[in-house]
Design an enzyme around this catalytic site. Structure first.
Site, short mmCIF file in Angstrom:
data_model
loop_
_atom_site.label_atom_id
_atom_site.label_comp_id
_atom_site.label_asym_id
_atom_site.label_seq_id
_atom_site.Cartn_x
_atom_site.Cartn_y
_atom_site.Cartn_z
N ASP A 22 0.87 -1.16 0.00
CA ASP A 22 0.00 0.00 0.00
C ASP A 22 0.92 1.23 0.00
OD1 ASP A 22 -2.31 1.70 0.58
OD2 ASP A 22 -1.42 1.83 2.59
N ASP A 41 -0.02 5.05 0.80
CA ASP A 41 -0.20 6.08 1.83
C ASP A 41 -0.39 5.46 3.21
OD1 ASP A 41 -0.07 7.96 -0.24
OD2 ASP A 41 -2.21 7.74 -0.63
#
Ligand SMILES: [Zn+2]
Length: 525
Positions: A11, A13
């Site tokens: 992922d 952020d």
């Protein structure tokens, strides 16, 4: 040699970089602590890297595609190159296949890297990342931040304090299944697993590793694991014995028993033995009899001091998925899966019922604390039928009444069948709804997605559906967590009784099972 993982997908952020909501400014990109070093260790280990990121700010107009590209370029400038970038530009309303928790980006990343989701790890900071990983069949590791919710951490199959910890976990698991030393091809090897069907199935990858390096494999199993043993690839011969130091209803041990079992072991002609156990079981009594039977080289896990009973004494950290734990025992003996073997659970089944047009619900469980209340299962069947699914309810010989009750008017009792036939039925299903019990592993072995109604009495990361798309339901933080209880210690069985039929329908959607009925929305409302 088969590698455990081929790629790690991150992922963006909150995982790789500090989360700045809807950021379109490259100047605001700030790596998470230790990110560059962690990524470089994975690169050095030959793993491919990817990013899988929800960027709904694009759909919402918070930043432009050019700004997004500039931010991503800055990420690569700071953290080094990634082999694939997968981004979902949609918002929740789009109902796309890519926005996490949907598994689309993980599937696409795996395809772009020439591998399968099963050989990918997904590292993220919130539950959505981990759900997407599971729904794709990948391994999820959560690295929580201040915004991560406690239930999201509880539900994850694995967690790490930071990116360095996640990398330690990934590389540690890879090392665990890598064979120790190089060895000659073995002659006849006796492999041992004395337990139930599910335990036998999750030992399969370890047994296949031995089979890849041996002329002949003889499997010693107990009566409860026999039917599963007969489905395992790589096994040339099966012998059966109840081992009183493992069996839950142990028979007495006397001199005649010892003499008979020793003779049976000697008759296999095995020059070597690999004993598979789960962590509360001891391999040492059998090792003693194997010594008496003249078996030359014995490998097993033992925390207890084995003296001269074992040639290879192996130890495994806690929390490793059981199939990898089994592979690690084989690896300690010098055996590894060939490159063509992806390490998943496998069975050999006969003809498969054609379809993908039905869902299997298996309401029973071998351990009471892990079974969902019958009325909950019955409500799930009714909801699935209202969704237009053909529902087949399965159960063992002791579960005939249960299966009939759970099927009710809405589903159909599939009737009593052999484990082989059950494997065939599961192989043709779109998905199976099942607790933590044998058929969950059987579904994994035939590649059928699992809605896992999982009581957290034993760690999910160790016993959850392995290398198959799944969605975990149930309260992962319930009071029974990690108690190993066989009867639920909490009033009302809160870990599983709180599962709503709508949760199961949502899980099926994530696993790609579509509504079969045009009136679904009305029914759901
Ligand atoms: Zn999307």
């Amino acid at each position: 040699m088969s590698r455990l993982y081929e790629a790690v997908l991150f992922d963006r952020d909150g995982t790789l970089i500090v989360d700045v909501p809807y950021n379109g400014d490259p100047a605001l990109v700030e790596p998470m602590p230790g990110a560059r070093e962690a990524l470089d260790r994975l690169r050095a280990a030959g793993l491919r890297l990817g990013v899988v990121t929800n960027q709904s700010g694009l759909a919402r107009g918070y930043f432009t595609a050019e700004q997004l590209a500039a931010v991503n370029a800055r990420v690569e400038e700071l953290l080094g190159p990634f082999d694939t970038w997968q981004m979902c530009p949609h918002d929740d309303a789009a109902g796309c296949r890519c926005r996490k928790p949907a598994p689309g980006m993980i599937e696409d990343a795996a395809a772009a890297l020439g591998t399968s989701p099963q050989r990918c790890v997904v590292v993220g900071d919130i539950g959505r990342d981990i759900v997407a990983a599971g729904a794709a069949g990948a391994t999820g590791i959560i690295v929580p931040t201040a915004v991560t919710l406690a239930p999201e951490v509880a539900a994850a199959p694995a967690s790490a304090a930071d990116l360095a910890g996640a990398v330690d976990l990934i590389l540690g698991r890879q090392a665990l299944v890598a064979p120790v030393g190089t060895r000659e091809r073995a002659g006849t090897v006796l492999v041992v697993r004395s337990d139930s069907a599910g335990d036998m199935l999750i030992t399969g990858p370890g047994i296949r590793a031995v089979a890849a390096g041996a002329e002949r494999v003889v499997l010693l199993c107990g009566p409860r694991g026999r039917a599963a043993a007969e489905l395992l690839p790589g096994v040339d011969e099966i012998i059966e014995a109840r081992l009183p130091w493992i069996d839950p209803q142990p028979s007495p041990v006397d001199a005649a028993f010892v003499a008979e079992l020793t003779a049976k072991l000697a008759a296999t002609g095995a020059g070597e033995a690999v004993i598979f156990t789960s962590f509360h079981q001891s391999a040492l009594p059998l090792a003693l009899l194997l010594r008496a039977a003249g078996v030359g080289r014995i490998t097993a896990i033992s925390d207890d001091y084995p003296g001269s009973l074992l040639d290879v004494r192996h130890r495994v950290p806690v929390g490793v998925p059981e199939p990898e734990r089994a592979r690690s025992v084989a690896a300690a003996a010098g055996f590894a899966l060939p490159a063509t073997d992806d390490g998943g659970l496998r069975v050999e089944v006969g003809p498969v019922r054609a379809g993908d047009d039905y869902v299997v619900v298996h309401p029973g469980a071998s351990v009471e604390a892990r079974s969902c209340p019958p009325q909950t299962m019955r409500a799930i069947v009714a909801a699935l039928a209202a969704d237009g699914q053909e529902v087949l309810v399965t159960g063992g010989p002791d579960e005939r009444e249960l299966a009939a009750y759970v099927a009710g008017e809405a589903g159909r009792d599939a009737g009593l069948m052999s484990l082989r036939d059950l494997a065939g039925l599961l192989a043709g299903a779109a998905a199976v709804v099942v607790a933590n019990t044998g058929p969950a592993h059987l579904a994994a072995a035939v590649g059928t997605p699992v809605v896992s109604l999982y009581a957290p009495t034993v760690p999910f990361g160790q016993w959850g559906p392995y290398r198959v798309p799944y969605v975990r339901l149930g309260d992962a933080a319930a009071p029974c967590r990690d108690t190993r209880a066989t009867r639920c210690p909490a009033p009302g069985h809160p870990c599983l009784s709180t599962i709503a039929p709508a949760d199961v329908l949502a899980a099926l959607r994530l696993l790609g099972v579509r509504a079969q009925h045009p009136r679904t929305e009305e029914v759901a409302a």
